[in-house]
Design a protein around this motif. Structure first.
Motif, PDB file in Angstrom:
ATOM      1  N   GLN A 184       0.826  -1.214   0.000  1.00  0.00           N
ATOM      2  CA  GLN A 184       0.000   0.000   0.000  1.00  0.00           C
ATOM      3  C   GLN A 184       0.861   1.266   0.000  1.00  0.00           C
ATOM      4  OE1 GLN A 184      -2.615  -0.869   3.305  1.00  0.00           O
ATOM      5  NE2 GLN A 184      -4.163  -1.772   1.949  1.00  0.00           N
ATOM      6  N   ALA A 185       2.002   1.192   0.669  1.00  0.00           N
ATOM      7  CA  ALA A 185       2.889   2.367   0.737  1.00  0.00           C
ATOM      8  C   ALA A 185       3.427   2.739  -0.641  1.00  0.00           C
ATOM      9  CB  ALA A 185       4.045   2.073   1.693  1.00  0.00           C
ATOM     10  N   ARG A 186       3.499   1.748  -1.539  1.00  0.00           N
ATOM     11  CA  ARG A 186       4.024   2.026  -2.888  1.00  0.00           C
ATOM     12  C   ARG A 186       2.965   2.536  -3.859  1.00  0.00           C
ATOM     13  NH1 ARG A 186       7.340  -2.577  -1.883  1.00  0.00           N
ATOM     14  NH2 ARG A 186       5.671  -3.892  -2.667  1.00  0.00           N
ATOM     15  N   LEU A 187       1.710   2.585  -3.427  1.00  0.00           N
ATOM     16  CA  LEU A 187       0.636   2.957  -4.355  1.00  0.00           C
ATOM     17  C   LEU A 187       0.819   4.355  -4.927  1.00  0.00           C
ATOM     18  CD1 LEU A 187      -2.490   1.374  -2.649  1.00  0.00           C
ATOM     19  CD2 LEU A 187      -1.313   0.619  -4.730  1.00  0.00           C
ATOM     20  N   ALA A 188       1.522   5.214  -4.180  1.00  0.00           N
ATOM     21  CA  ALA A 188       1.748   6.577  -4.677  1.00  0.00           C
ATOM     22  C   ALA A 188       2.494   6.559  -6.012  1.00  0.00           C
ATOM     23  CB  ALA A 188       2.544   7.366  -3.641  1.00  0.00           C
ATOM     24  N   LYS A 189       3.299   5.490  -6.225  1.00  0.00           N
ATOM     25  CA  LYS A 189       4.034   5.362  -7.497  1.00  0.00           C
ATOM     26  C   LYS A 189       3.106   5.091  -8.675  1.00  0.00           C
ATOM     27  CE  LYS A 189       7.597   2.561  -7.825  1.00  0.00           C
ATOM     28  NZ  LYS A 189       8.430   1.370  -7.573  1.00  0.00           N
ATOM     29  N   TYR A 190       1.913   4.607  -8.374  1.00  0.00           N
ATOM     30  CA  TYR A 190       0.992   4.177  -9.440  1.00  0.00           C
ATOM     31  C   TYR A 190      -0.263   5.044  -9.472  1.00  0.00           C
ATOM     32  CZ  TYR A 190       4.038   0.119  -9.040  1.00  0.00           C
ATOM     33  OH  TYR A 190       5.132  -0.703  -8.988  1.00  0.00           O
ATOM     34  N   LYS A 191      -0.070   6.340  -9.295  1.00  0.00           N
ATOM     35  CA  LYS A 191      -1.216   7.254  -9.185  1.00  0.00           C
ATOM     36  C   LYS A 191      -2.118   7.253 -10.418  1.00  0.00           C
ATOM     37  CE  LYS A 191       0.156  10.675  -5.776  1.00  0.00           C
ATOM     38  NZ  LYS A 191       0.938  11.877  -5.565  1.00  0.00           N
ATOM     39  N   GLY A 192      -1.515   7.032 -11.593  1.00  0.00           N
ATOM     40  CA  GLY A 192      -2.310   7.097 -12.830  1.00  0.00           C
ATOM     41  C   GLY A 192      -3.112   5.829 -13.105  1.00  0.00           C
ATOM     42  N   ALA A 193      -3.025   4.824 -12.220  1.00  0.00           N
ATOM     43  CA  ALA A 193      -3.686   3.545 -12.489  1.00  0.00           C
ATOM     44  C   ALA A 193      -5.201   3.716 -12.559  1.00  0.00           C
ATOM     45  CB  ALA A 193      -3.317   2.543 -11.399  1.00  0.00           C
ATOM     46  N   LYS A 194      -5.797   3.032 -13.555  1.00  0.00           N
ATOM     47  CA  LYS A 194      -7.258   3.115 -13.717  1.00  0.00           C
ATOM     48  C   LYS A 194      -7.926   2.016 -12.898  1.00  0.00           C
ATOM     49  CE  LYS A 194      -6.886   4.558 -18.528  1.00  0.00           C
ATOM     50  NZ  LYS A 194      -6.899   3.996 -19.864  1.00  0.00           N
ATOM     51  N   ALA A 195      -9.171   2.297 -12.496  1.00  0.00           N
ATOM     52  CA  ALA A 195      -9.940   1.275 -11.774  1.00  0.00           C
ATOM     53  C   ALA A 195     -10.260   0.136 -12.734  1.00  0.00           C
ATOM     54  CB  ALA A 195     -11.217   1.893 -11.240  1.00  0.00           C
ATOM     55  N   SER A 196     -10.401  -1.051 -12.182  1.00  0.00           N
ATOM     56  CA  SER A 196     -10.689  -2.219 -13.016  1.00  0.00           C
ATOM     57  C   SER A 196     -12.118  -2.119 -13.580  1.00  0.00           C
ATOM     58  CB  SER A 196     -10.540  -3.474 -12.164  1.00  0.00           C
ATOM     59  OG  SER A 196     -10.781  -4.612 -12.942  1.00  0.00           O
ATOM     60  N   PRO A 197     -12.288  -2.229 -14.900  1.00  0.00           N
ATOM     61  CA  PRO A 197     -13.636  -2.144 -15.468  1.00  0.00           C
ATOM     62  C   PRO A 197     -14.423  -3.435 -15.201  1.00  0.00           C
ATOM     63  CG  PRO A 197     -12.059  -2.632 -17.192  1.00  0.00           C
ATOM     64  CD  PRO A 197     -11.263  -2.447 -15.930  1.00  0.00           C
ATOM     65  N   PRO A 198     -15.755  -3.376 -15.219  1.00  0.00           N
ATOM     66  CA  PRO A 198     -16.582  -4.564 -14.915  1.00  0.00           C
ATOM     67  C   PRO A 198     -16.278  -5.766 -15.816  1.00  0.00           C
ATOM     68  CG  PRO A 198     -17.937  -2.568 -15.017  1.00  0.00           C
ATOM     69  CD  PRO A 198     -16.565  -2.168 -15.450  1.00  0.00           C
ATOM     70  N   ILE A 199     -15.900  -5.509 -17.078  1.00  0.00           N
ATOM     71  CA  ILE A 199     -15.663  -6.623 -18.012  1.00  0.00           C
ATOM     72  C   ILE A 199     -14.613  -7.597 -17.486  1.00  0.00           C
ATOM     73  CG2 ILE A 199     -14.034  -5.189 -19.352  1.00  0.00           C
ATOM     74  CD1 ILE A 199     -16.126  -8.023 -20.823  1.00  0.00           C
ATOM     75  N   ARG A 200     -13.613  -7.077 -16.767  1.00  0.00           N
ATOM     76  CA  ARG A 200     -12.557  -7.988 -16.276  1.00  0.00           C
ATOM     77  C   ARG A 200     -13.106  -8.931 -15.203  1.00  0.00           C
ATOM     78  NH1 ARG A 200      -8.335  -3.663 -16.825  1.00  0.00           N
ATOM     79  NH2 ARG A 200      -7.957  -3.549 -14.582  1.00  0.00           N
ATOM     80  N   THR A 201     -13.988  -8.407 -14.361  1.00  0.00           N
ATOM     81  CA  THR A 201     -14.571  -9.286 -13.337  1.00  0.00           C
ATOM     82  C   THR A 201     -15.554 -10.257 -13.983  1.00  0.00           C
ATOM     83  OG1 THR A 201     -14.324  -7.570 -11.674  1.00  0.00           O
ATOM     84  CG2 THR A 201     -15.891  -9.322 -11.168  1.00  0.00           C
TER      85      THR A 201
END
Lengths: 320, 173
Positions: free
Chosen positions: A292-309
């Protein structure tokens, strides 16, 4: 004798076994005797005699081809304990779709990983990557030398979406790339072999040397199998695989929060998950905290879209 | 003076060895595919379109065109041009069999010279020989190794899932 030794040292210098500084000194002074230091003489005698038991770090001796063969036999030792045929890729197999789905997720992770390889990584697997589902209840996954990654049916069942499954698989890809399986080989496994037997040459080795190498490989297989099924890789290795795995999954476009989520899921299930396939990945607050502490490195990450689930649930229905 | 020259030659040899180790191949130089089932890609990504309908065999010879980071642009013997990961190539013209370490237990001189020794097909055969209980496991693994994912299908899968993909490569489920 002294003349022969001088020649031997000159050849050793050419082969890179004698220090460059000594060679330069001898050039400067014009005296070949300057190559005759105690250390250099010992080096030449050692290398000439194919010193048995001189391997200090097995991982450094193994070529991608050696790793391929070691990984194959470790994989077979896993397959001897856990069936995979229900998830075989053959057409007409109702669970083959789940296997193909896992293989495609694996392909995307391997593609991402190939762009992140650095000097601390092993060479990319020469036999390619192979992602396979084991028909086992326990929640686990294994990344073995040579690019073989196994995921249990229990892990497919426990993951809540594609991103969590991808996070687990990326963690295993990281174990492979960092050579963690090779690091679990005990030092004395190579006591009866010489580093020279791992070098490129023009002739095959004789039967006695092949026998000694087979004994070393057999011991190495036992050590890696014991590590992945019973003891687990070292804690440092797990933390390292978390970090690189998070980077690989994120590079492929998956949610960098997914590994921490899966570890928390696993922590709840581990009380009921036992046996040799079930207990080798520590689920604890430190791992979650570091992820969780490293999440700041991945700020641009998009939320997972429903199709993947949706496609994850459809493909892994047979595992539930 | 003669001795000085000889030692200088040794030093020059060392420098040449070091230089050769880092230099890229020359344009037109023949290289050999050493990885199994490697796809020739239209771009520098494993998600770009595959050039041709099937992977290249280990042992295939290709001609070097140019290098870009850890990718080599090459032309195959049937005139397909595309990109391969540098790690999939032996940077020499050698004879390699389709399987790593030869078809049988017998290992060719080129295999030993190229792939090195140590844990090889020969050692695997020796290990297997005394463990007949593992025969079904090796057969299963051989089947697993034959399965490959089509890069275009993988790219379509990535696109559908809104993951990193190559827009120009296409592909669908």
């Amino acid at each position: 004798m002294r003349r022969q030794l001088r020649w031997a040292l000159a050849l050793a210098a050419l082969a890179g076994t004698v220090g460059c500084a000594d060679v330069l000194k001898a050039v400067r002074t014009g005296r070949p005797e300057d190559l005759l230091t105690e250390k250099n003489v010992k080096t030449v005698v050692k290398t000439g005699a194919e010193l048995v038991g001189d391997i200090k770090d097995a991982a450094k001796e193994l070529t991608p081809e050696n790793e391929y063969y070691l990984g194959r036999s470790v994989s077979v030792s896993i397959l001897a304990r856990a069936d995979f045929k229900h998830f075989a890729f053959e057409k007409g197999n109702p669970r083959g779709d789940a296997a193909e789905y896992v293989a495609r997720v694996g392909y995307l992770l391997a593609a991402a990983a190939s762009e992140l390889v650095d000097g601390e990584c092993r060479p990319l697997p020469i036999g390619g990557w192979h992602f396979v589902v084991l028909d086992v209840d326990a929640i686990n996954a294994y990344g073995l030398p040579g690019g073989y990654v196994f995921v249990t049916r229990g892990a497919l069942k426990a993951a809540r979406n594609e991103d969590e499954l991808a996070a687990v698989m990326a963690h295993e890809v990281a174990h492979v790339l960092r050579g963690h399986g090779l690091k679990s080989i005990k030092k004395d496994r190579f006591a009866k072999v010489s580093s020279k037997w791992f070098k490129k040459g023009v002739e095959s080795l004789g039967a006695d040397k092949v026998a000694a190498l087979t004994e070393a490989m057999s011991g190495s297989i036992d050590d890696i199998t014991q590590a992945v099924l019973v003891d687990g890789y070292s804690r440092d290795s797990e933390l390292e695989a978390d970090e690189l795995g998070q980077a690989i999954a994120s590079r492929a476009g998956y949610d960098p929060k997914a590994m921490a989520a899966f570890i928390e899921t696993m922590a709840k299930s581990q009380a009921t998950s036992s046996g040799e396939f079930g207990t080798t990945h520590p689920a604890d607050a430190e791992r979650v905290g570091k992820l969780q502490a490293r999440l700041a490195k991945y700020k641009g990450a998009k939320a997972s879209p429903p199709i993947r689930t949706e496609r994850f649930l459809a493909a892994t229905k047979v595992a539930r | 003076m003669r001795i000085k020259g000889r030692i200088a030659g040794v030093a020059l040899g060392l420098l040449l060895v070091a230089g050769v180790a880092v230099a890229a191949p020359r344009q037109g130089e023949t290289l050999t595919v050493k990885a199994l089932n490697v796809n020739l890609m239209s771009g520098k990504s494993l998600l770009s379109a595959r050039v041709g309908s099937s992977p290249l065999d280990r042992g295939a010879h290709v001609r070097f065109v140019e290098a870009s980071a850890d990718w080599y642009k090459v032309t195959t013997s049937d005139n397909r041009t595309g990109w391969l990961k540098k790690s999939a190539l032996e940077e020499r013209n050698v004879v390699l069999s389709k399987k790593i370490g030869g078809e049988g237990v017998q290992v060719s001189q080129h295999e030993v010279e190229t792939a090195g020794r140590g844990f090889t097909k020969e050692v695997e055969a020796e290990y297997k020989g005394s463990r007949s209980n593992l025969t079904p496991g090796y057969a299963a693994l051989d089947r697993i190794e034959k399965h490959t994912v089509d890069p275009q299908a993988a790219n379509g899968f990535a696109k559908e899932g809104e993951l990193a993909h190559d827009e120009s490569a296409g592909g669908g489920r």
